[in-house]
Design a protein around this motif. Structure first.
Motif, short mmCIF file in Angstrom:
data_model
loop_
_atom_site.label_atom_id
_atom_site.label_comp_id
_atom_site.label_asym_id
_atom_site.label_seq_id
_atom_site.Cartn_x
_atom_site.Cartn_y
_atom_site.Cartn_z
N TYR A 31 15.72 41.94 96.56
CA TYR A 31 15.28 40.88 97.47
C TYR A 31 16.41 39.87 97.63
CZ TYR A 31 10.35 42.28 97.47
OH TYR A 31 9.16 42.95 97.65
N THR A 32 16.55 39.32 98.83
CA THR A 32 17.56 38.29 99.04
C THR A 32 17.09 37.30 100.10
OG1 THR A 32 19.88 37.86 99.60
CG2 THR A 32 18.80 39.63 100.82
N THR A 33 17.65 36.10 100.01
CA THR A 33 17.33 35.07 101.00
C THR A 33 18.43 34.94 102.05
OG1 THR A 33 18.35 33.36 99.62
CG2 THR A 33 15.99 33.76 99.32
N ARG A 34 19.50 35.74 101.94
CA ARG A 34 20.56 35.65 102.96
C ARG A 34 20.13 36.36 104.24
NH1 ARG A 34 23.06 40.35 104.05
NH2 ARG A 34 23.69 41.82 102.41
N GLU A 35 20.85 36.08 105.31
CA GLU A 35 20.57 36.71 106.60
C GLU A 35 21.07 38.16 106.59
OE1 GLU A 35 18.96 35.48 109.33
OE2 GLU A 35 18.44 33.82 108.01
N PRO A 36 20.36 39.07 107.27
CA PRO A 36 20.83 40.46 107.34
C PRO A 36 22.15 40.56 108.08
CG PRO A 36 18.53 40.27 108.06
CD PRO A 36 19.07 38.88 107.95
N ARG A 37 23.01 41.47 107.63
CA ARG A 37 24.23 41.77 108.36
C ARG A 37 23.91 42.76 109.47
NH1 ARG A 37 27.38 43.01 102.91
NH2 ARG A 37 27.87 40.89 102.22
N LYS A 38 24.88 42.95 110.33
CA LYS A 38 24.73 43.91 111.42
C LYS A 38 24.44 45.29 110.83
CE LYS A 38 27.14 45.72 115.48
NZ LYS A 38 28.41 45.71 116.27
N ASN A 39 23.46 45.96 111.39
CA ASN A 39 23.05 47.32 111.00
C ASN A 39 22.25 47.39 109.70
OD1 ASN A 39 24.37 48.39 113.28
ND2 ASN A 39 26.31 48.53 112.16
N GLU A 40 22.03 46.26 109.03
CA GLU A 40 21.18 46.28 107.84
C GLU A 40 19.72 46.31 108.24
OE1 GLU A 40 23.58 44.23 104.14
OE2 GLU A 40 22.48 42.89 105.50
N VAL A 41 18.93 47.08 107.51
CA VAL A 41 17.52 47.27 107.82
C VAL A 41 16.66 46.64 106.73
CG1 VAL A 41 15.70 48.96 108.24
CG2 VAL A 41 18.03 49.41 109.05
N ASN A 42 15.73 45.79 107.14
CA ASN A 42 14.81 45.18 106.19
C ASN A 42 13.91 46.25 105.56
OD1 ASN A 42 13.56 43.03 104.83
ND2 ASN A 42 11.89 43.01 106.31
N GLY A 43 13.82 46.21 104.22
CA GLY A 43 13.01 47.20 103.51
C GLY A 43 13.79 48.43 103.12
N ASP A 45 17.89 48.26 103.13
CA ASP A 45 19.06 47.69 102.48
C ASP A 45 18.64 46.59 101.50
OD1 ASP A 45 21.36 49.05 103.94
OD2 ASP A 45 20.18 48.26 105.61
N TYR A 46 17.80 45.71 101.96
CA TYR A 46 17.23 44.63 101.17
C TYR A 46 15.84 44.31 101.70
CZ TYR A 46 21.68 43.14 98.98
OH TYR A 46 22.85 43.08 98.26
N GLU A 47 15.09 43.59 100.89
CA GLU A 47 13.91 42.89 101.39
C GLU A 47 14.38 41.47 101.68
OE1 GLU A 47 11.00 43.99 102.09
OE2 GLU A 47 10.83 45.90 101.03
N PHE A 48 14.48 41.13 102.97
CA PHE A 48 14.96 39.81 103.36
C PHE A 48 13.77 38.85 103.43
CE2 PHE A 48 18.05 42.84 105.04
CZ PHE A 48 19.25 42.29 104.60
N VAL A 49 13.81 37.82 102.60
CA VAL A 49 12.69 36.88 102.51
C VAL A 49 13.21 35.45 102.60
CG1 VAL A 49 11.30 38.47 101.13
CG2 VAL A 49 12.79 36.81 99.98
N SER A 50 12.29 34.54 102.80
CA SER A 50 12.65 33.12 102.85
C SER A 50 12.87 32.60 101.42
CB SER A 50 11.54 32.31 103.52
OG SER A 50 10.37 32.34 102.71
N ILE A 51 13.51 31.44 101.34
CA ILE A 51 13.71 30.83 100.02
C ILE A 51 12.37 30.52 99.38
CG2 ILE A 51 14.57 28.76 98.84
CD1 ILE A 51 16.89 28.70 100.80
#
Length: 278
Positions: A31-43, A45-51
């Protein structure tokens, strides 16, 4: 067995992990709170979540380990810890305690100029590269054991990892650092930022390995040798009114206020100022 892949920014950790997943090793989605990079897929590459979500999960003991790096949180879910899992840039201590030591750590080394090139190709700004790489030049200096993989050739590196999974060859990082210093050659490049960062990495490793240097002398030696190196290359490096130093690289001005990573009297896997950038 749990496998941890560590290394500096642009060293190729994620690339190697992806190939190991293809060979049947278990994927750990952090899990990370950073913004996804180009071509990264939520779930994937990472689970992108809010702080706010991340902090809630911390309170719920959802993570076996988490870190705050460059203003962003990264965390490994406890549920991901299972036999054959590949973890990228995770803190070994809590995982090792939970798994009773059934862990192999791989440290991925790649020449700074190659890592620099990879990060530039991602579109990272020079200001961000300076901050990240300079912080990392103070990292991985503490005492630890790992299987050290030289990632100049990614296919060969993958083979080395697989060989070490079958029969681990753990080394002390001091031996590894001695080898990198012995093979150091200053870059001849018009890119002043690249030249600065490569020498800084070499300098910090050398300072750490010299057991006669006291902690209180680290900053003094850093600025002494850095000033001499940059003066010989006509790169402006001077002290300002606050006692900090300014350096002009590729016409950009950067402030260097401290070199705080080395604490020679402290032993163990975790370094207080360790910075890992995926």
């Amino acid at each position: 067995m749990i496998y941890i892949i560590k290394g500096k920014n642009g060293s190729g950790k994620t690339f190697l992990a992806e190939h190991l997943y293809e060979l049947g090793f278990n994927r750990s989605i952090s899990y990370t709170t950073r913004e996804p990079r180009k071509n990264e897929v939520n779930g994937y590459d990472y689970e992108f979540v809010s702080i706010e979500e991340f902090i809630t999960k911390i309170k719920e003991n959802f993570f076996i380990e988490y870190q705050l790096v460059n203003g962003n949180y990264y965390g490994t879910p406890l549920k991901n810890i299972k036999d054959g899992v590949i973890l990228v840039s995770s803190d070994k201590n809590p995982i090792e305690k939970y798994c009773q030591g059934d862990i192999i750590t791989f440290y991925i080394e790649a020449p700074l100029e190659l890592r620099y090139k990879r990060v530039v190709e991602r579109g990272t700004s020079e200001e961000e590269i300076f901050r990240r790489f300079s912080e990392e030049n103070n990292s991985f200096l503490y005492d630890f054991k790992a299987c050290f993989i030289n990632n100049g050739d990614e296919k060969q590196s993958l083979r080395q990892i697989i060989d070490n999974i079958k029969k681990p060859k753990l080394e002390d990082n001091r031996s590894f650092l001695h080898e990198t210093i012995k093979n150091y050659k200053p870059l001849e490049s018009d890119d002043e930022l690249l030249v600065f960062l490569q020498f800084e990495e070499f300098l910090m490793r050398g300072i750490y390995l010299d057991n006669k240097i006291r902690n209180e002398d680290i900053n003094k030696l850093y600025f002494k040798y850095m000033q001499k190196f940059l003066h010989n290359r006509n790169i402006l490096f001077n002290r300002n009114e606050d006692g900090d130093y300014n350096v002009i690289l590729n016409r950009n001005k950067y402030k260097i206020d401290k070199r705080t990573a080395i604490k020679k009297e402290e032993k163990g896997e975790k370094e207080v100022n360790e910075k890992e950038i995926d």
